[in-house]
Design a protein around this motif. Structure first.
Motif, PDB file in Angstrom:
ATOM      1  N   LYS A  10      34.391  36.581  31.736  1.00 61.23           N
ATOM      2  CA  LYS A  10      35.721  36.014  31.942  1.00 61.23           C
ATOM      3  C   LYS A  10      36.518  36.878  32.919  1.00 61.23           C
ATOM      4  N   LYS A  11      36.389  38.183  32.789  1.00 64.25           N
ATOM      5  CA  LYS A  11      37.083  39.109  33.687  1.00 64.25           C
ATOM      6  C   LYS A  11      36.599  38.910  35.121  1.00 64.25           C
ATOM      7  N   LEU A  12      35.292  38.803  35.305  1.00 66.24           N
ATOM      8  CA  LEU A  12      34.721  38.624  36.638  1.00 66.24           C
ATOM      9  C   LEU A  12      35.142  37.284  37.237  1.00 66.24           C
ATOM     10  N   ALA A  13      35.057  36.216  36.451  1.00 62.70           N
ATOM     11  CA  ALA A  13      35.438  34.891  36.945  1.00 62.70           C
ATOM     12  C   ALA A  13      36.922  34.843  37.317  1.00 62.70           C
ATOM     13  N   ALA A  14      37.780  35.381  36.442  1.00 61.83           N
ATOM     14  CA  ALA A  14      39.216  35.372  36.725  1.00 61.83           C
ATOM     15  C   ALA A  14      39.540  36.241  37.936  1.00 61.83           C
ATOM     16  N   GLY A  15      38.896  37.383  38.059  1.00 67.68           N
ATOM     17  CA  GLY A  15      39.147  38.274  39.189  1.00 67.68           C
ATOM     18  C   GLY A  15      38.757  37.653  40.514  1.00 67.68           C
ATOM     19  N   ILE A  26      44.004  29.162  39.895  1.00 65.89           N
ATOM     20  CA  ILE A  26      42.761  28.887  39.163  1.00 65.89           C
ATOM     21  C   ILE A  26      42.443  30.016  38.186  1.00 65.89           C
ATOM     22  N   HIS A  27      42.731  31.251  38.577  1.00 64.92           N
ATOM     23  CA  HIS A  27      42.446  32.387  37.695  1.00 64.92           C
ATOM     24  C   HIS A  27      43.243  32.309  36.403  1.00 64.92           C
ATOM     25  N   LYS A  28      44.424  31.712  36.447  1.00 70.22           N
ATOM     26  CA  LYS A  28      45.231  31.538  35.236  1.00 70.22           C
ATOM     27  C   LYS A  28      44.576  30.529  34.295  1.00 70.22           C
ATOM     28  N   PHE A  29      44.043  29.452  34.861  1.00 68.37           N
ATOM     29  CA  PHE A  29      43.359  28.452  34.043  1.00 68.37           C
ATOM     30  C   PHE A  29      42.101  29.035  33.403  1.00 68.37           C
ATOM     31  N   VAL A  30      41.390  29.901  34.131  1.00 68.24           N
ATOM     32  CA  VAL A  30      40.184  30.540  33.589  1.00 68.24           C
ATOM     33  C   VAL A  30      40.528  31.350  32.345  1.00 68.24           C
ATOM     34  N   ASN A  34      47.521  27.998  30.888  1.00 64.92           N
ATOM     35  CA  ASN A  34      47.722  26.726  31.575  1.00 64.92           C
ATOM     36  C   ASN A  34      49.120  26.578  32.164  1.00 64.92           C
ATOM     37  N   THR A  35      50.147  27.029  31.473  1.00 65.51           N
ATOM     38  CA  THR A  35      51.516  26.921  31.986  1.00 65.51           C
ATOM     39  C   THR A  35      51.674  27.739  33.264  1.00 65.51           C
ATOM     40  N   GLU A  36      51.201  28.986  33.245  1.00 63.47           N
ATOM     41  CA  GLU A  36      51.306  29.848  34.426  1.00 63.47           C
ATOM     42  C   GLU A  36      50.490  29.286  35.585  1.00 63.47           C
ATOM     43  N   GLY A  37      49.295  28.772  35.287  1.00 63.03           N
ATOM     44  CA  GLY A  37      48.451  28.176  36.322  1.00 63.03           C
ATOM     45  C   GLY A  37      49.096  26.947  36.937  1.00 63.03           C
ATOM     46  N   LEU A  38      49.703  26.130  36.103  1.00 61.66           N
ATOM     47  CA  LEU A  38      50.373  24.930  36.595  1.00 61.66           C
ATOM     48  C   LEU A  38      51.577  25.287  37.462  1.00 61.66           C
ATOM     49  N   ALA A  51      55.142  28.041  49.740  1.00 58.43           N
ATOM     50  CA  ALA A  51      55.059  29.086  48.719  1.00 58.43           C
ATOM     51  C   ALA A  51      53.624  29.576  48.523  1.00 58.43           C
ATOM     52  N   ALA A  52      52.664  28.936  49.177  1.00 58.32           N
ATOM     53  CA  ALA A  52      51.254  29.305  49.000  1.00 58.32           C
ATOM     54  C   ALA A  52      50.957  30.757  49.384  1.00 58.32           C
ATOM     55  N   PRO A  53      51.508  31.291  50.464  1.00 63.51           N
ATOM     56  CA  PRO A  53      51.223  32.705  50.765  1.00 63.51           C
ATOM     57  C   PRO A  53      51.709  33.657  49.673  1.00 63.51           C
ATOM     58  N   VAL A  54      52.853  33.364  49.090  1.00 62.66           N
ATOM     59  CA  VAL A  54      53.382  34.203  48.009  1.00 62.66           C
ATOM     60  C   VAL A  54      52.485  34.079  46.782  1.00 62.66           C
ATOM     61  N   MET A  55      52.109  32.852  46.430  1.00 60.77           N
ATOM     62  CA  MET A  55      51.229  32.634  45.282  1.00 60.77           C
ATOM     63  C   MET A  55      49.853  33.248  45.528  1.00 60.77           C
ATOM     64  N   GLY A  56      49.393  33.178  46.787  1.00 58.78           N
ATOM     65  CA  GLY A  56      48.113  33.797  47.144  1.00 58.78           C
ATOM     66  C   GLY A  56      48.157  35.302  46.994  1.00 58.78           C
ATOM     67  N   MET A  57      49.266  35.906  47.360  1.00 59.05           N
ATOM     68  CA  MET A  57      49.424  37.354  47.218  1.00 59.05           C
ATOM     69  C   MET A  57      49.455  37.738  45.742  1.00 59.05           C
ATOM     70  N   ILE A  58      50.139  36.956  44.931  1.00 59.79           N
ATOM     71  CA  ILE A  58      50.168  37.211  43.487  1.00 59.79           C
ATOM     72  C   ILE A  58      48.753  37.109  42.924  1.00 59.79           C
ATOM     73  N   GLY A  59      48.025  36.068  43.328  1.00 62.29           N
ATOM     74  CA  GLY A  59      46.646  35.905  42.874  1.00 62.29           C
ATOM     75  C   GLY A  59      45.759  37.053  43.307  1.00 62.29           C
ATOM     76  N   LEU A  60      45.917  37.515  44.537  1.00 63.38           N
ATOM     77  CA  LEU A  60      45.128  38.642  45.041  1.00 63.38           C
ATOM     78  C   LEU A  60      45.397  39.901  44.227  1.00 63.38           C
ATOM     79  N   ILE A  61      46.652  40.189  43.999  1.00 61.91           N
ATOM     80  CA  ILE A  61      47.018  41.382  43.221  1.00 61.91           C
ATOM     81  C   ILE A  61      46.488  41.280  41.801  1.00 61.91           C
ATOM     82  N   GLU A  62      46.667  40.119  41.169  1.00 64.29           N
ATOM     83  CA  GLU A  62      46.190  39.961  39.803  1.00 64.29           C
ATOM     84  C   GLU A  62      44.667  40.026  39.734  1.00 64.29           C
ATOM     85  N   GLY A  63      43.978  39.440  40.712  1.00 62.22           N
ATOM     86  CA  GLY A  63      42.518  39.505  40.741  1.00 62.22           C
ATOM     87  C   GLY A  63      42.011  40.930  40.826  1.00 62.22           C
ATOM     88  N   ILE A  64      42.645  41.722  41.665  1.00 61.60           N
ATOM     89  CA  ILE A  64      42.265  43.139  41.791  1.00 61.60           C
ATOM     90  C   ILE A  64      42.572  43.878  40.495  1.00 61.60           C
TER      91      ILE A  64
END
Length: 86
Positions: A10-15, A26-30, A34-38, A51-64
């Motif tokens: 789960k950690k690997l898939a979410a990351g 998608i990592h939030k849904f993994v 569901n609320t955060e992912g939506l 807002a996609a670049p901001v959300m992408g940066m959040i996803g990148l940071i959280e994945g790392i």
């Protein structure tokens, strides 16, 4: 408690999803957030991508962050405590 291989998987898939598909949340849904992912998905889509670049940066940071934690630390933070953001 979930088995160590389940946590590691789960950690690997979410990351990886956070790093590659972070703007879509998608990592939030993994992780079952569901609320955060939506929120991330709708912000990226309803702003026509503004807002996609901001959300992408959040996803990148959280994945790392997900990938840099030990399995036990990941479990305690994101599975047991249900920490939805950062």
């Amino acid at each position: 408690m979930t088995s160590n291989s389940d946590i590691s998987g789960k950690k690997l898939a979410a990351g990886i999803c956070g790093i590659l598909l972070g703007a879509l949340g998608i990592h939030k849904f993994v992780l079952g957030y569901n609320t955060e992912g939506l929120i991330m998905l709708l912000l990226s889509l309803l702003t026509c991508g503004l807002a996609a670049p901001v959300m992408g940066m959040i996803g990148l940071i959280e994945g790392i962050m997900y990938l840099s934690k030990s399995d036990q630390e990941f479990y305690n933070t994101y599975i047991a405590a249900k920490k939805g953001w950062f």
